[in-house]
Structures are given as C-alpha cells and as structure tokens.
Design a protein around this motif. Structure first.
Motif, PDB file in Angstrom:
ATOM      1  N   ARG A  95       0.832  -1.213   0.000  1.00 33.48           N
ATOM      2  CA  ARG A  95       0.000   0.000   0.000  1.00 33.48           C
ATOM      3  C   ARG A  95       0.861   1.255   0.000  1.00 33.48           C
ATOM      4  NH1 ARG A  95      -3.127  -2.052   3.905  1.00 33.48           N
ATOM      5  NH2 ARG A  95      -1.979  -0.958   5.500  1.00 33.48           N
ATOM      6  N   ASN A  96       2.050   1.136   0.542  1.00 26.17           N
ATOM      7  CA  ASN A  96       2.964   2.271   0.669  1.00 26.17           C
ATOM      8  C   ASN A  96       4.204   2.065  -0.183  1.00 26.17           C
ATOM      9  OD1 ASN A  96       1.620   3.879   2.941  1.00 26.17           O
ATOM     10  ND2 ASN A  96       1.667   1.803   3.738  1.00 26.17           N
ATOM     11  N   ARG A  97       3.989   1.585  -1.403  1.00 26.48           N
ATOM     12  CA  ARG A  97       5.099   1.272  -2.314  1.00 26.48           C
ATOM     13  C   ARG A  97       6.120   2.397  -2.375  1.00 26.48           C
ATOM     14  NH1 ARG A  97       1.971  -1.088  -7.509  1.00 26.48           N
ATOM     15  NH2 ARG A  97       0.155  -0.595  -6.305  1.00 26.48           N
ATOM     16  N   GLY A  98       7.393   1.978  -2.325  1.00 27.06           N
ATOM     17  CA  GLY A  98       8.479   2.934  -2.472  1.00 27.06           C
ATOM     18  C   GLY A  98       8.895   3.611  -1.186  1.00 27.06           C
ATOM     19  N   VAL A 143       9.706  -7.317  -2.049  1.00 29.42           N
ATOM     20  CA  VAL A 143      10.053  -6.739  -0.746  1.00 29.42           C
ATOM     21  C   VAL A 143      11.570  -6.587  -0.694  1.00 29.42           C
ATOM     22  CG1 VAL A 143       9.933  -6.993   1.748  1.00 29.42           C
ATOM     23  CG2 VAL A 143       8.025  -7.775   0.329  1.00 29.42           C
ATOM     24  N   LEU A 144      12.001  -5.332  -0.689  1.00 28.32           N
ATOM     25  CA  LEU A 144      13.429  -5.033  -0.757  1.00 28.32           C
ATOM     26  C   LEU A 144      13.973  -4.617   0.601  1.00 28.32           C
ATOM     27  CD1 LEU A 144      13.354  -2.880  -4.019  1.00 28.32           C
ATOM     28  CD2 LEU A 144      13.670  -5.364  -3.804  1.00 28.32           C
ATOM     29  N   THR A 145      15.202  -5.017   0.876  1.00 23.59           N
ATOM     30  CA  THR A 145      15.893  -4.599   2.089  1.00 23.59           C
ATOM     31  C   THR A 145      16.655  -3.314   1.799  1.00 23.59           C
ATOM     32  OG1 THR A 145      16.189  -6.882   2.814  1.00 23.59           O
ATOM     33  CG2 THR A 145      17.648  -5.241   3.789  1.00 23.59           C
ATOM     34  N   ILE A 146      16.474  -2.341   2.652  1.00 24.29           N
ATOM     35  CA  ILE A 146      17.243  -1.108   2.579  1.00 24.29           C
ATOM     36  C   ILE A 146      18.213  -1.189   3.759  1.00 24.29           C
ATOM     37  CG2 ILE A 146      17.170   1.407   2.538  1.00 24.29           C
ATOM     38  CD1 ILE A 146      15.673  -0.061   0.205  1.00 24.29           C
ATOM     39  N   TRP A 147      19.441  -1.573   3.458  1.00 25.76           N
ATOM     40  CA  TRP A 147      20.422  -1.885   4.497  1.00 25.76           C
ATOM     41  C   TRP A 147      20.597  -0.729   5.471  1.00 25.76           C
ATOM     42  CZ3 TRP A 147      21.113  -6.724   5.023  1.00 25.76           C
ATOM     43  CH2 TRP A 147      20.992  -7.566   3.930  1.00 25.76           C
ATOM     44  N   GLY A 148      20.565  -1.101   6.755  1.00 26.97           N
ATOM     45  CA  GLY A 148      20.753  -0.135   7.816  1.00 26.97           C
ATOM     46  C   GLY A 148      19.499   0.638   8.179  1.00 26.97           C
ATOM     47  N   ILE A 149      18.415   0.441   7.406  1.00 24.10           N
ATOM     48  CA  ILE A 149      17.177   1.188   7.680  1.00 24.10           C
ATOM     49  C   ILE A 149      16.013   0.232   7.909  1.00 24.10           C
ATOM     50  CG2 ILE A 149      15.542   2.914   6.861  1.00 24.10           C
ATOM     51  CD1 ILE A 149      17.831   4.063   5.161  1.00 24.10           C
ATOM     52  N   PHE A 153       8.538  -1.849  -0.289  1.00 29.19           N
ATOM     53  CA  PHE A 153       7.973  -2.596  -1.391  1.00 29.19           C
ATOM     54  C   PHE A 153       8.423  -1.899  -2.673  1.00 29.19           C
ATOM     55  CE2 PHE A 153       5.003  -4.406  -4.309  1.00 29.19           C
ATOM     56  CZ  PHE A 153       4.714  -5.649  -3.791  1.00 29.19           C
ATOM     57  N   ASN A 154       8.925  -2.665  -3.608  1.00 28.95           N
ATOM     58  CA  ASN A 154       9.486  -2.138  -4.850  1.00 28.95           C
ATOM     59  C   ASN A 154       8.440  -1.327  -5.610  1.00 28.95           C
ATOM     60  OD1 ASN A 154      10.837  -1.660  -7.218  1.00 28.95           O
ATOM     61  ND2 ASN A 154      11.475  -3.768  -7.515  1.00 28.95           N
ATOM     62  N   ASP A 155       8.727  -0.075  -5.859  1.00 23.30           N
ATOM     63  CA  ASP A 155       7.798   0.778  -6.612  1.00 23.30           C
ATOM     64  C   ASP A 155       8.163   0.838  -8.088  1.00 23.30           C
ATOM     65  OD1 ASP A 155      10.128   2.190  -6.082  1.00 23.30           O
ATOM     66  OD2 ASP A 155       9.120   4.115  -5.905  1.00 23.30           O
ATOM     67  N   GLN A 156       9.095   0.031  -8.533  1.00 22.46           N
ATOM     68  CA  GLN A 156       9.505   0.006  -9.949  1.00 22.46           C
ATOM     69  C   GLN A 156       8.851  -1.130 -10.728  1.00 22.46           C
ATOM     70  OE1 GLN A 156      11.503   2.556 -11.097  1.00 22.46           O
ATOM     71  NE2 GLN A 156      11.103   3.296  -9.031  1.00 22.46           N
TER      72      GLN A 156
END
Length: 157
Positions: A95-98, A143-149, A153-156
C-alpha cells in the motif's frame, strides 16, 4: 427506484477507438454522432444486471495481486497462502510502495497494542513472505531490504 448515475468524458482518440472497435449498434452510432458533431452529448442507460466497470479492490504489482478485502495474494494466477501477520505486513508495504520503513514502524503499523519489538522477529516474517511470494527469494523483486534502515515494497514494478 434509486439509480446510480455516472458520466464518462471521452477524449477524441478514445472515442475513435471505441467507434472502430465496438460492434455495430446504437452505442457505436452514438459515438459516431459525437465525433461528427451530429450531437453534443450521449446518454447511455445500463441495465441493472450490467456492471460496466468492475470494482477492483486489489493492488497489482507486476505479477503479484494483493486483495485486501478478501485477504488473498495471487502471483501468476496461483493463490499464495499467507498467515494473517504475513498478509498484514505485505499489504502494508504494498500500500505504501516505495516508502522505506524501519522494523519498528512496521511493528507499529501492523501489530495492535504493545508488542515486544524484536528485530529478528520482523526479519523472520519478511523471510517467510519472500519464500512465498518471490520468484527467487535470494534476489527479491517485491520486498526489498534497505540496508541499515529497514524494508520497502518495490515501486519500480
């Protein structure tokens, strides 16, 4: 009797496409009349049994479809069984892509009341979700990992 009344604004290119692709009949003739300016408006009455525009309740993300109302997830036409919390996490992220969320933000959004915040717990949920929805869980697409954060969800797609 109560009727739902709506309207559609047709731009010229859409009207031409409809004129060329609709079967012969009153609607096609009405669109032809609009294009040739034989009339300025076109009113169409739908029968009660018709549903001209089905209401879509889900989120389409590439080959993945998430329907929050029925709590179903489908990828490439195959339904995927998720636990209630797995579904809640996936639906929240989709629901909150990107948008990037920390593990704590995901907890606050998905769990009711107070819950013991444990980083490994949310990581385990994400890993289970990926195993179920990703074509290749080791190289996630959705579902992407943003390292350190945290995660997003991939918006691309």
């Amino acid at each position: 009797m109560k009727k739902n009344i709506g309207y559609v604004i047709l731009n010229p290119s859409t009207a031409r496409w409809l004129q060329n692709n609709l079967p012969e009949g009153e609607l096609r003739q009405g669109i032809r009349d609009l294009l040739t300016q034989a009339c300025s408006t076109l009113m169409v009455e739908l029968e009660d049994t018709e549903t001209p525009f089905p209401k879509e309740t889900g989120l389409h993300c590439g080959a993945l479809w998430i329907d929050e109302k029925s709590r179903r997830v489908v990828r490439d036409g195959v339904e995927i069984a998720l636990t209630p919390k797995e579904f809640d996490i996936l639906a929240f992220l989709a629901r909150n892509r990107g948008e990037v969320f920390t593990k704590e933000q995901i907890y606050q959004a998905v769990w009711d009341g107070t819950y013991l915040l444990d980083d490994s717990n949310i990581m385990a949920f994400i890993r289970k979700i990926r195993k179920k929805i990703e074509p290749n869980p080791d190289a996630p697409l959705y579902v992407l990992t943003i390292w350190g954060i945290g995660y997003k969800f991939n918006d691309q797609i």
